[in-house]
Design a protein around this motif. Structure first.
Motif, PDB file in Angstrom:
ATOM      1  N   GLN A  98       0.834  -1.204   0.000  1.00 46.63           N
ATOM      2  CA  GLN A  98       0.000   0.000   0.000  1.00 46.63           C
ATOM      3  C   GLN A  98       0.878   1.267   0.000  1.00 46.63           C
ATOM      4  OE1 GLN A  98      -2.843  -0.445   3.169  1.00 46.63           O
ATOM      5  NE2 GLN A  98      -3.660   1.598   2.823  1.00 46.63           N
ATOM      6  N   ALA A  99       1.904   1.251   0.851  1.00 42.77           N
ATOM      7  CA  ALA A  99       2.810   2.410   0.920  1.00 42.77           C
ATOM      8  C   ALA A  99       3.564   2.568  -0.391  1.00 42.77           C
ATOM      9  CB  ALA A  99       3.783   2.239   2.079  1.00 42.77           C
ATOM     10  N   SER A 155       2.558   2.114  -3.405  1.00 43.33           N
ATOM     11  CA  SER A 155       1.822   2.762  -4.508  1.00 43.33           C
ATOM     12  C   SER A 155       1.980   4.288  -4.437  1.00 43.33           C
ATOM     13  CB  SER A 155       0.351   2.350  -4.493  1.00 43.33           C
ATOM     14  OG  SER A 155      -0.253   2.814  -3.309  1.00 43.33           O
ATOM     15  N   LEU A 156       2.034   4.836  -3.233  1.00 45.96           N
ATOM     16  CA  LEU A 156       2.257   6.285  -3.116  1.00 45.96           C
ATOM     17  C   LEU A 156       3.689   6.632  -3.539  1.00 45.96           C
ATOM     18  CD1 LEU A 156       1.267   9.102  -2.297  1.00 45.96           C
ATOM     19  CD2 LEU A 156       2.030   8.627   0.028  1.00 45.96           C
TER      20      LEU A 156
END
Lengths: 152, 224
Positions: free
Chosen positions: A52-53, A55-56
């Motif tokens: 998740q991290a 993708s940023l």
């Protein structure tokens, strides 16, 4: 938060690390990196958070960036030592010039002041009886017989 | 860590294979870690050594300019900040106290100037920053115009999102994410504790995630 080397990392701390530093382990604090990587390997939840991290991070990496310094800027910055030395020399020259002018002015002023002081102190010229003064001067300057002769 | 300790065995092992490769340091050169070399350079600059000054310029000018450009979003002002930073390196190196690293000292000078300039120009609008779009374009190798356009739009959107962050969050993210400073180094530049830095980074990333949420879903769709 200066954690000692190889501090154990819980899932909650791992989430904090990702929130702050992102998914790139190179950015994580050195003291917690090893433990965080171990947790990442063995815990599925940690892997999900990591993804998740990530993708940023991919988005952030797409931001435009400056890859080289403009040549003119580099040249100006490399010139700073030379320019600075030149400025210092110019300043020193200016201040030398100023002091030279000051010395010259003082040099010229001193005789004037001395002249004025001595003139004030030692002058004995009276302007009250101009006729008497001229007669006295004439008596000193001319022979007595000339003075006695009658003018035509 | 000595670079030569890696280079020498590699030369011995690989021998002729390395003969055509130019290494950054001549063989046998003793190169210490960057921090202590930076310190030696700053001390030399303090004694008027222009070569040491040039080494520091080569090492940090790009990072300082890029950092200032990211904070100010103005290329011209970023260049002025870089000039002032290196002028101060030249004039103040003699008084440098090695409590901080030279690298973080330079970034701190630049950052303080950025703050001054941001305060002064509150009412003015900044000029657009001509940045390379290498990150967006270089990796592609694909020439579909729609995809290139979408990537440029993404890059622009990310830049706007970064600009929208408060200065301290932007500075923290720029130092750690874009300039590659460690947490400890970023703390020295920003003169804050590690807890405060992590808080700034977390809030900054959260703000970016919110602003870029539609792009994140776009990229997820692009990947599938």
């Amino acid at each position: 938060m200066t954690a000692p080397k190889n501090t154990p990392v819980t899932l909650s701390r791992f989430a904090q690390l990702l929130d702050a530093y992102g998914s790139d382990a190179a950015r994580w604090p050195e003291s917690e990196r090893e433990a965080a990587l171990e947790l990442l390997q063995r815990d599925a939840k940690a892997r999900a958070l990591h993804e998740q991290a990530g993708s940023l991070d991919v988005l952030l990496a797409s931001a435009p960036t400056m890859n080289e310094v403009p040549a003119a800027l580099r040249a100006r910055i490399l010139e700073i030592p030379v320019r600075h030395a030149r400025e210092i020399n110019a300043t020193a020259h200016r201040s030398r010039g100023r002091f030279f002018g000051l010395r010259l002015s003082l040099f010229a002023l001193v005789p004037c002041v001395l002249g004025f002081v001595s003139g004030t102190l030692f002058s004995d010229v009276s302007t009250d009886n101009d006729d008497d003064t001229w007669n006295e001067i004439a008596a000193v300057a001319m022979p007595t017989d000339v003075l006695d002769e009658e003018l035509p | 860590m000595l670079v030569s300790s890696y280079i020498a065995p590699a030369r011995a092992t690989l021998g002729p294979a390395l003969s055509g490769i130019e290494l950054p340091y001549p063989s046998g050169t003793r190169v210490t870690d960057p921090t202590s070399d930076d310190l030696a350079c700053v001390q030399s600059v303090g004694r008027g050594d222009a070569r040491a000054y040039r080494r520091l310029v080569d090492r940090y000018l790009l990072g300082i300019t890029r950092f200032a450009a990211r904070i100010l979003n103005d290329a011209g002002e970023a260049e002025e900040v870089a000039q002032e930073t290196f002028l101060r390196l030249w004039t103040e190196a003699a008084g440098f106290e090695p409590r901080a690293q030279p690298k973080t000292w330079l970034y701190r000078i630049a950052r303080n100037q950025c703050i001054d300039r941001l305060r002064k120009r509150r009412t003015r609008g900044g000029a657009a920053l001509p940045l390379d779009e290498g990150a967006a374009d270089a990796s592609s190798g694909e020439d579909r115009p729609s995809l290139l356009f979408a990537r440029k739009q993404t890059a622009l959107r990310v830049e706007q999102a970064l600009d929208a962050l408060p200065e301290r969050q932007r500075a923290a993210i720029t130092l750690v994410h874009y300039e590659g400073l460690s947490g400890a180094e970023a703390c020295e530049v920003l003169e804050i504790s590690l807890e405060a830095l992590e808080s700034l980074l977390t809030r900054g990333r959260r703000g970016l995630r919110e602003q870029l949420s539609e792009l994140q879903s776009f990229r997820a769709g692009e990947g599938s």
